[in-house]
Scaffold this motif. Structure first.
Motif, short mmCIF file in Angstrom:
data_model
loop_
_atom_site.label_atom_id
_atom_site.label_comp_id
_atom_site.label_asym_id
_atom_site.label_seq_id
_atom_site.Cartn_x
_atom_site.Cartn_y
_atom_site.Cartn_z
N ILE A 166 5.59 0.01 2.86
CA ILE A 166 6.34 -1.08 3.49
C ILE A 166 6.63 -2.17 2.47
N MET A 167 5.68 -2.44 1.59
CA MET A 167 5.90 -3.46 0.56
C MET A 167 7.08 -3.07 -0.33
N THR A 168 7.23 -1.77 -0.57
CA THR A 168 8.30 -1.29 -1.44
C THR A 168 9.64 -1.24 -0.73
N SER A 169 9.64 -0.76 0.51
CA SER A 169 10.90 -0.53 1.23
C SER A 169 11.40 -1.76 1.98
N GLY A 170 10.52 -2.73 2.22
CA GLY A 170 10.90 -3.90 3.00
C GLY A 170 10.65 -3.69 4.48
N THR A 171 10.71 -4.75 5.25
CA THR A 171 10.33 -4.69 6.66
C THR A 171 11.50 -4.75 7.63
N GLU A 172 12.72 -4.93 7.14
CA GLU A 172 13.84 -5.23 8.04
C GLU A 172 14.05 -4.18 9.12
N ALA A 173 14.19 -2.91 8.74
CA ALA A 173 14.48 -1.86 9.72
C ALA A 173 13.31 -1.68 10.69
N MET A 174 12.10 -1.64 10.15
CA MET A 174 10.92 -1.47 11.01
C MET A 174 10.72 -2.67 11.92
N SER A 175 11.08 -3.84 11.45
CA SER A 175 10.95 -5.04 12.26
C SER A 175 11.82 -4.95 13.51
N LYS A 176 13.05 -4.51 13.33
CA LYS A 176 13.96 -4.37 14.47
C LYS A 176 13.42 -3.32 15.46
N ALA A 177 12.93 -2.21 14.91
CA ALA A 177 12.39 -1.16 15.77
C ALA A 177 11.16 -1.65 16.53
N ALA A 178 10.35 -2.48 15.88
CA ALA A 178 9.16 -3.02 16.52
C ALA A 178 9.53 -3.92 17.69
N ILE A 179 10.53 -4.76 17.51
CA ILE A 179 10.97 -5.66 18.57
C ILE A 179 11.49 -4.86 19.76
N ASP A 180 12.30 -3.84 19.47
CA ASP A 180 12.85 -3.01 20.55
C ASP A 180 11.73 -2.30 21.32
N ARG A 181 10.75 -1.79 20.60
CA ARG A 181 9.65 -1.08 21.27
C ARG A 181 8.82 -2.04 22.13
N ALA A 182 8.59 -3.24 21.63
CA ALA A 182 7.77 -4.20 22.36
C ALA A 182 8.35 -4.54 23.72
N GLN A 183 9.67 -4.57 23.82
CA GLN A 183 10.31 -4.96 25.08
C GLN A 183 9.99 -4.00 26.22
N GLN A 184 9.59 -2.78 25.90
CA GLN A 184 9.21 -1.81 26.93
C GLN A 184 7.94 -2.24 27.66
N TYR A 185 7.18 -3.14 27.02
CA TYR A 185 5.88 -3.54 27.57
C TYR A 185 5.86 -4.99 28.05
N ALA A 186 7.05 -5.58 28.19
CA ALA A 186 7.14 -6.96 28.67
C ALA A 186 6.62 -7.06 30.10
N LEU A 187 5.91 -8.14 30.39
CA LEU A 187 5.28 -8.31 31.70
C LEU A 187 6.28 -8.21 32.84
N ASP A 188 7.43 -8.85 32.71
CA ASP A 188 8.40 -8.84 33.81
C ASP A 188 8.94 -7.44 34.09
N LYS A 189 8.89 -6.57 33.09
CA LYS A 189 9.35 -5.20 33.28
C LYS A 189 8.24 -4.31 33.82
N VAL A 190 7.02 -4.53 33.33
CA VAL A 190 5.89 -3.65 33.65
C VAL A 190 5.24 -3.99 34.99
N LEU A 191 5.13 -5.29 35.31
CA LEU A 191 4.35 -5.71 36.48
C LEU A 191 4.75 -5.02 37.78
N PRO A 192 6.03 -4.93 38.14
CA PRO A 192 6.35 -4.33 39.45
C PRO A 192 5.85 -2.90 39.59
N GLU A 193 6.02 -2.09 38.55
CA GLU A 193 5.59 -0.69 38.61
C GLU A 193 4.06 -0.58 38.63
N THR A 194 3.39 -1.35 37.76
CA THR A 194 1.94 -1.29 37.71
C THR A 194 1.32 -1.79 39.01
#
Length: 364
Positions: free
Chosen positions: A330-358
């Protein structure tokens, strides 16, 4: 409809950290809700009642069996329609109390925040913990799991007297977590006295054998001198980790318990985890929402959150060389692409999305 509910965990702190939205939802739906666990917290004052359950950390502690016998008397008196139990230790002793009291018409739901065993756990520990789950399975109407490996374990060993269902965790309130602007990152590093050119890793967790911060500290000698490791948290192994890190100077920071992680996420380039096992860790989801790629052990819980090469890398548990190699990539390649993917993945676990189903799966 379940009108009277007991909502339990090992500690009041756990309920405060992860369950207030669910308890408030139960109350808004017209239910009487009592909490239960060790300690009390004024942030739970909205509950209709509190059952003090002074659990001790060891599952073999005689004191925990006394708690179960005392709770059995409470259950006979209160006649709860629904018992929702969280955390492994509370899950066993609360369900043991249900068995002692006589289950009757009470529904019991066990939400698993990560079984503390898997196929790689030592034979004696695995047998003890699995036996505890099997004993109490018969009084459990539903088991809820939040990672694929725990789903396989629950089904394979029939750890529910009813069904086993999957959820995407309890949900994270993403409001406080977002990617830091360049200016905010500079300011956060200034406040933490971290050089602008440092490559910063963060891992917020209790200091314990399972979290294994010692491995991360040891691996620092395999990484460039400008690498900084932030380890907020408290726990029984904090002091030994401080001693281990002494010869690394300011490259390893151990600030103790931190109530507001925003500054640490802003200062960081990536989030790391050396844990032996997880359920579905909040700290990784929070970090991903802040745009931090993840380098974590290839264990249950992590495997559900990290796709290798997409939003981070997974490495074998305890393998500090593999960890260091992943960080260097990651130090060599940079974080930009992985950063975007991380943000997108995190939204799947947002409370407002998860709470009704759980919530729907918890309330039976």
């Amino acid at each position: 409809m379940s009108k009277k509910v007991l909502y339990c965990a090992s500690t009041a702190g756990h309920l405060v950290s992860f369950h207030i939205p669910y308890m408030k939802k139960l109350i808004s739906d017209g239910r009487t809700v009592h909490g239960g666990g060790r300690g009390q917290d004024e942030r739970l004052s909205f509950l209709h009642g509190w059952q003090e359950l002074p659990f001790e950390k060891s599952i073999t502690s005689p004191g925990n069996f006394l708690v179960a016998f005392r709770l059995a008397k409470i259950l006979k008196r209160e006649k709860y329609d629904l018992i929702l139990v969280h955390t492994s230790l509370a899950a066993f002793f609360v369900r043991l109390a249900v068995m002692l009291a006589g289950k009757g018409k009470t529904k019991v739901v066990n939400t698993v925040h990560g079984y503390l065993f898997d196929e790689n756990t030592g034979a004696l520990k695995r047998k003890l913990l699995l036996t505890a789950e099997k004993i109490t399975a018969k009084c459990t109407d539903r088991v809820i799991v939040m990672n694929r490996q725990d789903m396989e374990i629950a089904k394979k060993y029939r750890l529910s007297g009813g069904d086993v269902v999957f959820i995407s965790g309890m949900g994270v309130d993403m409001t406080p977590y977002s990617p830091a602007s360049p200016q905010a990152k500079v300011e956060a590093r200034r406040q933490l006295q971290i050089p602008d050119d440092a490559f910063v890793m963060v891992f917020a967790a209790e200091f314990s054998g399972r979290k294994n911060q010692s491995m991360l500290i040891s691996a620092m000698k395999l990484l460039p001198e400008n690498t900084v490791l932030l380890l907020p948290g408290r726990g029984e192994l904090l002091e030994s980790c401080k001693t281990q890190a002494e010869d690394l100077g300011n490259r390893v920071r151990l600030p103790g318990f931190v109530t507001d992680m925003s500054k640490y996420y802003m200062a960081a380039d990536i989030c790391v985890s050396s844990s032996r096992s997880e359920g579905l860790p909040f700290n990784l989801m929070e970090a991903m929402a802040c745009g931090l790629p993840i380098v974590a052990t290839e264990v249950k819980g992590h495997e559900d959150l990290v796709t290798d090469g997409e939003n981070g890398y997974l490495f074998p548990y305890g393998d500090k060389a593999a960890f260091a190699d992943a960080v260097k990539k990651i130090m060599t390649s940079g974080t930009e692409a992985m950063s975007k993917a991380a943000i997108d993945r995190a939204q799947q676990y947002a409370l407002d999305k998860v709470l009704p189903e759980t919530y729907e799966k918890m309330v039976i």
